[in-house]
Write a protein that holds these residues in place. Structure first.
Motif, mmCIF file in Angstrom:
data_model
loop_
_atom_site.group_PDB
_atom_site.id
_atom_site.type_symbol
_atom_site.label_atom_id
_atom_site.label_comp_id
_atom_site.label_asym_id
_atom_site.label_seq_id
_atom_site.Cartn_x
_atom_site.Cartn_y
_atom_site.Cartn_z
ATOM 1 N N ILE A 168 0.827 -1.211 0.000
ATOM 2 C CA ILE A 168 0.000 0.000 0.000
ATOM 3 C C ILE A 168 0.862 1.262 0.000
ATOM 4 N N HIS A 169 1.719 1.404 0.998
ATOM 5 C CA HIS A 169 2.385 2.686 1.210
ATOM 6 C C HIS A 169 3.545 2.936 0.249
ATOM 7 N N ALA A 170 4.417 1.956 0.048
ATOM 8 C CA ALA A 170 5.502 2.165 -0.917
ATOM 9 C C ALA A 170 4.931 2.322 -2.325
ATOM 10 N N LEU A 171 3.956 1.493 -2.669
ATOM 11 C CA LEU A 171 3.329 1.619 -3.977
ATOM 12 C C LEU A 171 2.706 3.006 -4.142
ATOM 13 N N GLY A 172 1.890 3.405 -3.170
ATOM 14 C CA GLY A 172 1.263 4.718 -3.246
ATOM 15 C C GLY A 172 2.270 5.847 -3.219
ATOM 16 N N GLY A 173 3.334 5.688 -2.432
ATOM 17 C CA GLY A 173 4.351 6.727 -2.322
ATOM 18 C C GLY A 173 5.121 6.932 -3.606
ATOM 19 N N PHE A 174 5.513 5.841 -4.255
ATOM 20 C CA PHE A 174 6.265 5.986 -5.507
ATOM 21 C C PHE A 174 5.357 6.414 -6.651
#
Length: 428
Positions: A168-174
């Protein structure tokens, strides 16, 4: 049979309640981002959150869930369960498929909300709707399948991501980083002489309340991922979540006091969130002490990452990449270092498990980061061929609330408004 029914009933209640807690986080995103941006763009933030929930739920119901959790033959993508129909027996859950979908739906809505903040104050509403459809219907479900589906290729290798630091977070962040670079900085954010101009938040108390709501919802985010009301690790998950968030907040307070000679409120708000993002992957697998270390490191690195982006003239109004992309990356890798023996298939490097798990975590993180960044760039490029991705200069200067949505956030700004003019009709 009665005990089995009781167990299913308790698990169903637990998952529905925690899904509701995660959905409440959208209120947190709305307040946080509205407080960080200027008053003239507050309504546009709220409208994007409504898009996240409405389009995200419908698209994930019809397509996304099947691609993420449907049956597959090669570990790459699901092929059953479109519109929640067809064969989903392979999931082997103690709750109904509908209940599981609701919980996962709350997650997918959170993913697109991460991107929303990075493009605040300048993305066109039509383009955002189109990107939301692709993110919730394809980008997130496909990489999520690799990590969280039992047949996903990263899951088979042994990647651990309990509640989504990577998925969720790394995907959304990048994805947020790619979107921020693609759309460019806000007008006046960076001077021609290289000067960095700060855009003051419109309402820090509002942003703080948003952060508190996110903080609250995160206990549903992490503890709810057990999918069981009787799982003995619920308490430990809640404790590591609390300790990491507190450490991230405390670290950002102390670090900004040393670096800027004053505690920086936006950084402190994001420090707490960075700690939460960092612990999400390993909340069930690391010790209390490791949770404090993960949260503290995430809080400090988030500040440094924010400065790094500014120096490279990347405009991220709410710090989406620094909070989610960087802290999600740290949290994913931290599992490979701190995973306790007996809690997962492999122990972390610091507990005698060798470098295998750390290597798998690094591989999974790299794949998710490249996937999120590159697909976002490609999709925005395709959208641009059909409709503007960025608002016009005049719309940006007047503010998206009036320029795009035809209504100000605060009624005291205007006594009367011409309804025909605001809705794009010529006066009769």
């Amino acid at each position: 049979m009665e005990l089995e029914q009781l167990s299913r009933g308790m698990d169903t209640i637990w998952v529905v309640l925690t899904a509701a807690m995660i959905l409440l986080m959208e209120g947190g995103f709305a307040l946080l981002e509205a407080g960080f941006v200027r008053q003239k763009n507050a309504v546009s933030i709220i409208m994007k959150v409504f898009v996240d929930i409405a389009f995200g739920a419908l698209v994930f119901f019809s397509v996304g869930f099947a691609l993420m959790y449907g049956k597959d033959a090669g570990g790459l993508i699901g092929l059953s369960g479109f519109f929640m129909e067809g064969d989903l027996t392979h999931l082997q859950l103690n709750i109904s498929h509908d209940t599981y979908w609701l919980f996962q739906c709350a997650f997918v809505i959170a993913v697109i909300s991460i991107v929303s903040g990075a493009v605040a104050e300048r993305i066109h509403f039509r383009a955002y709707i189109l990107f939301t459809i692709v993110m919730t219907g394809f980008i997130y479900p496909v990489s999520g399948h690799w990590i969280w589906s039992a047949s996903g290729w990263l899951a088979k290798l042994g990647m651990i991501d309990f509640a989504g630091s990577a998925a969720i977070h790394a995907l959304g962040g990048f994805a947020a980083l790619a979107a921020a670079i693609f759309i460019g900085p806000r007008i006046g954010r960076f001077g021609a002489d290289g000067r960095i101009n700060i855009v003051p938040p419109s309402n820090l108390p509002l942003a703080s309340v948003g952060a508190f709501i996110l903080w609250f919802g995160w206990f549903g985010f992490n503890s709810g991922s057990t999918l069981s009301a009787t799982n003995e690790s619920i308490g430990h998950i809640a404790v590591t979540t609390m300790l990491a968030s507190a450490a991230g907040c405390a670290a950002s307070i102390l670090f900004t006091m040393l670096r800027y000679r004053k505690a920086d409120p936006p950084m402190v708000i994001n420090g707490a969130l960075a700690g939460l993002v960092g612990i999400t992957a390993g909340c069930a697998f690391v010790s209390d002490g490791a949770a404090i270390a993960i949260g503290g490191i995430s809080g400090v690195v988030m500040v440094l990452a924010s400065e790094w982006l500014e120096k490279r003239k990347v405009d991220d109004p709410v710090g989406a990449f620094a909070v989610h992309g960087i802290s999600g990356s740290l949290g994913t890798l931290a599992v490979g270092l701190f995973a306790l023996p007996g809690t997962a298939s492999h122990s972390g490097l610091f507990y005698g498990g060798g470098a295998y798990l750390l290597g798998i975590q690094a591989l999974g993180l790299a794949v998710v980061a490249v996937w999120g960044f590159s697909l976002t760039w490609i999709v925005l490029k395709l959208i641009q061929a059909f409709t503007p991705v960025r608002v016009s200069r005049d719309e940006e200067l007047i503010g998206l609330d009036i320029g795009i949505h035809g209504v100000p956030a605060y009624s005291q700004d205007h006594d009367f408004l011409d309804i025909d003019q605001l809705r794009g009709h010529s006066a009769k």
